[in-house]
Design an enzyme around this catalytic site. Structure first.
Site, PDB file in Angstrom:
ATOM      1  CE  LYS A 107      36.243  45.872  35.079  1.00 19.44           C
ATOM      2  NZ  LYS A 107      35.236  46.515  35.965  1.00 19.44           N
ATOM      3  CD  GLU A 129      37.910  38.855  30.814  1.00 18.70           C
ATOM      4  OE1 GLU A 129      38.765  38.693  29.922  1.00 18.70           O
ATOM      5  OE2 GLU A 129      38.105  39.601  31.805  1.00 18.70           O
ATOM      6  CB  SER A 398      35.988  51.345  41.331  1.00 21.82           C
ATOM      7  OG  SER A 398      34.624  51.066  41.592  1.00 21.82           O
TER       8      SER A 398
HETATM    9  C1  LIG Z   1      34.568  46.003  37.031  1.00 24.96           C
HETATM   10  C2  LIG Z   1      34.320  47.008  38.095  1.00 24.96           C
HETATM   11  C3  LIG Z   1      34.530  46.728  39.470  1.00 24.96           C
HETATM   12  C4  LIG Z   1      34.919  45.378  39.975  1.00 24.96           C
HETATM   13  O1  LIG Z   1      36.134  44.874  39.525  1.00 24.96           O
HETATM   14  P1  LIG Z   1      37.427  44.766  40.456  1.00 24.96           P
HETATM   15  O2  LIG Z   1      38.357  43.960  39.645  1.00 24.96           O
HETATM   16  O3  LIG Z   1      37.010  44.076  41.729  1.00 24.96           O
HETATM   17  O4  LIG Z   1      37.905  46.133  40.716  1.00 24.96           O
HETATM   18  C5  LIG Z   1      34.344  47.742  40.384  1.00 24.96           C
HETATM   19  N1  LIG Z   1      33.949  48.967  40.000  1.00 24.96           N
HETATM   20  C6  LIG Z   1      33.729  49.274  38.705  1.00 24.96           C
HETATM   21  C7  LIG Z   1      33.299  50.665  38.367  1.00 24.96           C
HETATM   22  C8  LIG Z   1      33.894  48.322  37.707  1.00 24.96           C
HETATM   23  O5  LIG Z   1      33.668  48.644  36.421  1.00 24.96           O
END
Ligand SMILES: *Cc1c(COP(=O)(O)O)cnc(C)c1O
Length: 415
Positions: A107, A129, A398
């Protein structure tokens, strides 16, 4: 909220005033479904982003910050012990380690890019948000780095559940505003942030956190997150000498997935697989699998796949991973699904937990429950015999799992 059911592209296209602007559309999806009072602000962001993206000076500054403050490029991690558990001869797995980025998830890529843009636009205040708090922490971090004010809107129920992220945001100097109206969760937080923005567009940038919402957010967030796939593609070519057979990422709103996939959409032999939250199972109705079980409709300012009932009411969602617990998905992934360029799959809570535990015990990585959906799905693909010998697999991790320790502890106690 105006829902569109049984749509045609002409119907979808007739519903906003910027049909002629291809940048806001991905096939039939995307666009701008917002109150009149936001049109000028969205247009200002769109042209500022377009100018910045074409300006080498912007990229120099952004690249430097991503290198020195975020730790990019993130690692590409060869995962031989995870690969061995798949039980398929010659298979290789590489993990793109977004969990190693500052603040522990992808993010920050988008938060920093938009923060820099806001500073360029002369804005002094960021609003955002947040649901579980991950995006709020990224925005609070960027505001501190760049010397901007930050106000984060968060549902009152989410604040109670995600105490440690509330503390993080406050430590970083952001104001966290509880939202006690509506669902007291992410949806209500978006509504309040939009209300703030309408009243303060002069001073304020709305830093939206995923590749959804009205144009230009889906495209702009994709641009910032496409660094994930760009880096991974060249790292993998260097490490493995060829393009991957499968690229796998989890899908909430879609930003880490579309950021990873974008570098490969022009390579028809690379299979792109988005893994959604199957929750307690698609047949229970308690899930957040929008591409798999949703239908086209309008939500949060854009036309895309949405989880809705026959009357167009937004469905209640469930996922063990807070970051996937969202009834929408961005327009670009919606379009890539409809033209058959991406595959979508579902991993239940149980499959994700299996993925989490397997990765912990094979590679020494405690991953986020969101990312664990992608890992769990890979294990399931192998069990089903759907991974070929000598396959080369690229998987997006992610984020890291620190935020999920309480849930993980509960699972250990449950045996
Ligand atoms: C917020 C988040 C997601 C999901 O958000 P996307 O916009 O679909 O990438 C996935 N993995 C983590 C670690 C997150 O914090």
């Amino acid at each position: 909220m105006r829902m569109v059911i049984g749509y045609t592209s002409a119907q979808a296209a007739g519903q906003d005033g910027e049909r002629h602007d291809d940048r806001g559309r991905f096939g039939a999806f995307g666009g701008r479904y917002v109150p009149e009072g936001l049109m000028a602000a969205l247009t200002e962001v769109e042209s500022a982003h377009r100018r910045a993206w074409a300006d080498p000076a912007f990229h120099r500054e952004l690249d430097e910050l991503l290198r020195d403050r975020v730790g990019r490029p993130t690692l590409l991690h060869s995962a031989p012990r995870l690969a061995r558990t798949l039980g398929v001869a010659g298979v290789r797995v590489y993990l793109k380690r977004e969990d190693m980025a500052h603040t522990g998830a992808h993010k920050i890529n988008n938060a920093l890019g938009q923060g820099l843009l806001a500073a360029r636009m002369g804005k002094t205040r960021l609003i955002a948000e947040t649901g579980a708090g991950q995006h709020g922490v990224a925005v609070a971090t960027v505001a501190s780095m760049l010397g901007l004010d930050a106000v984060i809107y968060m549902g009152a129920d989410d604040m109670a559940r995600q105490q440690s992220n509330v503390v993080r945001m406050r430590l970083l100097g952001a104001e966290v505003r509880p939202v006690g109206s509506g669902d007291r969760r992410l949806k209500a937080a978006v509504t309040e942030a939009v209300r703030d923005w309408v009243a303060h567009t002069e001073s304020t940038h709305f830093l939206f956190g995923t590749a959804a919402g009205p144009a230009p957010y889906p495209r702009m967030v994709r641009d910032h997150q496409s660094r994930i796939g760009d880096e991974a593609r060249s790292q993998l070519l260097a490490a493995a000498g060829r393009l991957p057979d499968h690229v796998i990422a989890c899908v909430g709103g879609g930003s880490n997935a579309v950021g990873m996939f974008h570098a490969f959409t022009g390579d028809p032999d690379v299979r792109l697989i988005g893994v959604e939250a199957g929750g307690r199972g698609l047949d229970t109705g308690q899930h957040a699998a929008t591409l798999s079980a949703g239908s086209p409709g309008e939500m949060d300012g854009s036309f895309s796949y949405v989880l809705q009932d026959r009357d167009g009411q937004i469905a209640r969602t469930h996922s063990i991973a807070a970051g996937l617990d969202y009834p929408g998905v961005g327009p670009e992934l919606s379009h890539l699904k409809d033209i058959g360029r991406i595959e979508h799959a579902v991993a239940t809570d149980a499959v994700a937990v299996h993925g989490l535990h397997t990765l912990c015990r094979t590679e020494g990585i405690i991953t986020a429950l969101e990312s664990a959906h992608a890992v769990g799905h890979l294990l399931e693909l192998a069990e089903r015999g759907a991974v070929a010998e000598d396959a080369l697999i690229l998987l997006c991790l992610s984020g890291r799992g620190d935020k999920d320790l309480a849930i993980a502890a509960g699972l250990l106690d449950a045996g």
